[in-house]
Enzyme design. Structure first.
Site, short mmCIF file in Angstrom:
data_model
loop_
_atom_site.label_atom_id
_atom_site.label_comp_id
_atom_site.label_asym_id
_atom_site.label_seq_id
_atom_site.Cartn_x
_atom_site.Cartn_y
_atom_site.Cartn_z
CG HIS A 1 -1.73 5.28 -0.75
ND1 HIS A 1 -2.47 5.75 0.31
CD2 HIS A 1 -2.58 4.48 -1.45
CE1 HIS A 1 -3.70 5.26 0.24
NE2 HIS A 1 -3.79 4.47 -0.81
CD1 TRP B 1 -11.64 -6.50 -0.28
CD2 TRP B 1 -9.76 -6.11 0.89
NE1 TRP B 1 -11.45 -5.13 -0.21
CE2 TRP B 1 -10.30 -4.86 0.49
CE3 TRP B 1 -8.58 -6.11 1.63
CZ2 TRP B 1 -9.72 -3.64 0.81
CZ3 TRP B 1 -7.99 -4.89 1.95
CH2 TRP B 1 -8.54 -3.68 1.56
NE ARG C 1 -4.31 1.67 1.62
CZ ARG C 1 -4.84 2.64 2.36
NH1 ARG C 1 -4.40 2.87 3.57
NH2 ARG C 1 -5.83 3.36 1.90
ZN1 ZEM Z 1 -6.34 -0.30 -1.47
N1 ZEM Z 1 -7.31 0.14 0.23
N2 ZEM Z 1 -7.63 0.86 -2.54
N3 ZEM Z 1 -5.28 -0.64 -3.17
N4 ZEM Z 1 -5.03 -1.41 -0.44
C1 ZEM Z 1 -7.01 -0.35 1.48
C2 ZEM Z 1 -6.04 -1.27 1.80
C3 ZEM Z 1 -5.14 -1.77 0.90
C4 ZEM Z 1 -8.74 1.51 -2.05
C5 ZEM Z 1 -9.03 1.72 -0.68
O1 ZEM Z 1 -9.94 2.68 -0.35
C6 ZEM Z 1 -8.38 1.00 0.35
C7 ZEM Z 1 -5.54 -0.17 -4.42
C8 ZEM Z 1 -6.70 0.47 -4.80
C9 ZEM Z 1 -7.67 0.93 -3.90
C10 ZEM Z 1 -3.96 -2.07 -0.94
C11 ZEM Z 1 -3.45 -1.98 -2.23
C12 ZEM Z 1 -4.06 -1.28 -3.25
C13 ZEM Z 1 -7.90 0.22 2.43
C14 ZEM Z 1 -7.84 -0.04 3.92
C15 ZEM Z 1 -8.75 1.04 1.74
C16 ZEM Z 1 -9.90 1.83 2.37
C17 ZEM Z 1 -6.86 0.92 4.59
C18 ZEM Z 1 -6.77 0.69 6.07
O2 ZEM Z 1 -7.79 0.89 6.75
O3 ZEM Z 1 -5.69 0.31 6.55
C19 ZEM Z 1 -9.53 2.00 -3.15
C20 ZEM Z 1 -10.83 2.76 -3.08
C21 ZEM Z 1 -8.88 1.63 -4.28
C22 ZEM Z 1 -9.38 1.87 -5.66
C23 ZEM Z 1 -9.40 0.90 -6.57
C24 ZEM Z 1 -4.47 -0.46 -5.31
C25 ZEM Z 1 -4.39 -0.01 -6.77
C26 ZEM Z 1 -3.53 -1.15 -4.57
C27 ZEM Z 1 -2.21 -1.69 -4.99
C28 ZEM Z 1 -1.94 -2.04 -6.25
C29 ZEM Z 1 -3.39 -2.93 0.08
C30 ZEM Z 1 -2.24 -3.90 -0.10
C31 ZEM Z 1 -4.13 -2.73 1.24
C32 ZEM Z 1 -3.95 -3.40 2.60
C33 ZEM Z 1 -3.10 -2.53 3.49
C34 ZEM Z 1 -2.89 -3.10 4.86
O4 ZEM Z 1 -2.43 -2.34 5.71
O5 ZEM Z 1 -3.14 -4.29 5.11
#
Ligand code: ZEM
Length: 286
Positions: free
Chosen positions: A38, A178, A34
């Site tokens: 970001h 998920w 993540r």
């Molecule tokens: Zn995420 N993501 N993401 N994401 N994401 C979260 C967690 C993780 C969206 C999103 O709002 C959120 C992509 C795209 C998008 C990862 C990777 C990628 C979380 C939870 C949210 C709310 C955060 C938390 O509470 O800690 C939305 C709306 C997306 C639009 C499509 C893309 C692109 C990613 C990488 C290629 C990953 C690995 C996590 C888990 C993080 C963790 O701390 O476990």
């Protein structure tokens, strides 16, 4: 300390910090992925602002964006690696961290090249609000990802990263993982999106997400509204269906699109050398 430019040595040390028994599901991997996403996902193709160059999350303007809540954990995990290999830029370290984490969690090999700068060019700073909001739908996903130059297929492939990790109510307001095994990279997310019944649930904090109670693991799995939107939009759904049945194709496409993500805003010459990194001020110079 390793020899300047010895990215292999850095990769090895990142791989070694993956196992974190006290943290989340026992792995630093998901939050590292993540962080990489970001760091790059603020890019705007029209104005050529944002992107991984500059590692802006070190500073309040970007690091304090509510969208980046929790990513300090990832940066703290990587800090000993930076101390040991002080020649590497944060911009390179954060993107490489994601690549190594995906590989360590059983995901595809992803092409990665170094050379990003830590020099913060004020004229390239991204405003807040460039990262996606999980409470929205397909129009919002297109608005956010088209800005970076991605297609519908690439939006779906990138979303497959939600095979990994979890939501934390104190970071995003959403809660849960998920899939059942959130530290193993696979196409499970796509399979569950299509095969399970998802019902809307309002959390005590007022945030709405989708949930499914899994009898086998006795765990509640979750999906964001944006994840569910991928199954409801005709163009997105075609790709969800493909990736659900063809894991190899998902791995292949994910590798390509993640590589594209972390190159946004990075300009290279034919030898791969970055030409728009200010190496005099905070860059990597071999
Ligand atoms: Zn995420 N993501 N993401 N994401 N994401 C979260 C967690 C993780 C969206 C999103 O709002 C959120 C992509 C795209 C998008 C990862 C990777 C990628 C979380 C939870 C949210 C709310 C955060 C938390 O509470 O800690 C939305 C709306 C997306 C639009 C499509 C893309 C692109 C990613 C990488 C290629 C990953 C690995 C996590 C888990 C993080 C963790 O701390 O476990």
């Amino acid at each position: 300390m390793s020899k300047r430019g010895d990215f292999e040595a850095v990769r090895k040390d990142i791989a070694k910090l993956m196992h974190q028994p006290e943290y989340d599901d026992g792995s630093a991997g998901p939050v590292l992925v993540r962080l990489a996403w970001h760091s790059a996902g603020t890019y705007d193709a029209d104005t050529d602002t944002g992107g991984s160059n500059g590692a802006g999350m070190r500073y309040e303007a970007e690091g304090g964006d509510p969208a980046n809540a929790g990513l300090q954990h990832a940066r703290v995990f990587l800090e000993p690696v930076k101390e040991k290999h002080s020649w590497i830029t944060y911009a390179d370290l954060w993107t490489l961290g994601g690549i190594v984490a995906i590989k360590e969690m059983g995901g595809p090999e992803i092409p990665w090249k170094g050379g990003r700068t830590d020099y913060v060019d004020d004229s390239k700073l991204p405003p807040r609000g460039r990262l996606p909001d999980g409470a929205q739908g397909s129009d919002h996903l297109r608005f956010i990802f088209y800005r970076m130059g991605f297609t519908d297929q690439e939006i779906v492939a990138l979303s497959g990263a939600h095979n990994l990790g979890r939501c934390h109510s104190d970071r995003s307001g959403f809660e849960g993982a998920w899939v059942n095994n959130p530290t193993r990279f696979s196409n499970q997310y796509f399979r569950l999106l299509l095969s399970l019944q998802w019902r809307k649930k309002r959390l005590p904090n007022g945030v709405e997400q989708y949930v499914h109670y899994d009898e086998d693991s006795e765990a509640e799995l979750m999906m964001l509204p944006t994840d569910i939107a991928l199954t409801q939009d005709k163009s997105f759904r075609t790709w969800v269906e493909l990736y659900a049945r063809d894991k190899d194709r998902f791995f292949e496409d994910f590798s390509k699109v993640f590589s594209k993500l972390i190159e946004l805003g990075i300009v290279r010459d034919e030898d791969g050398k970055v030409t728009n990194a200010d190496n005099e001020r905070g860059g990597y110079h071999a």
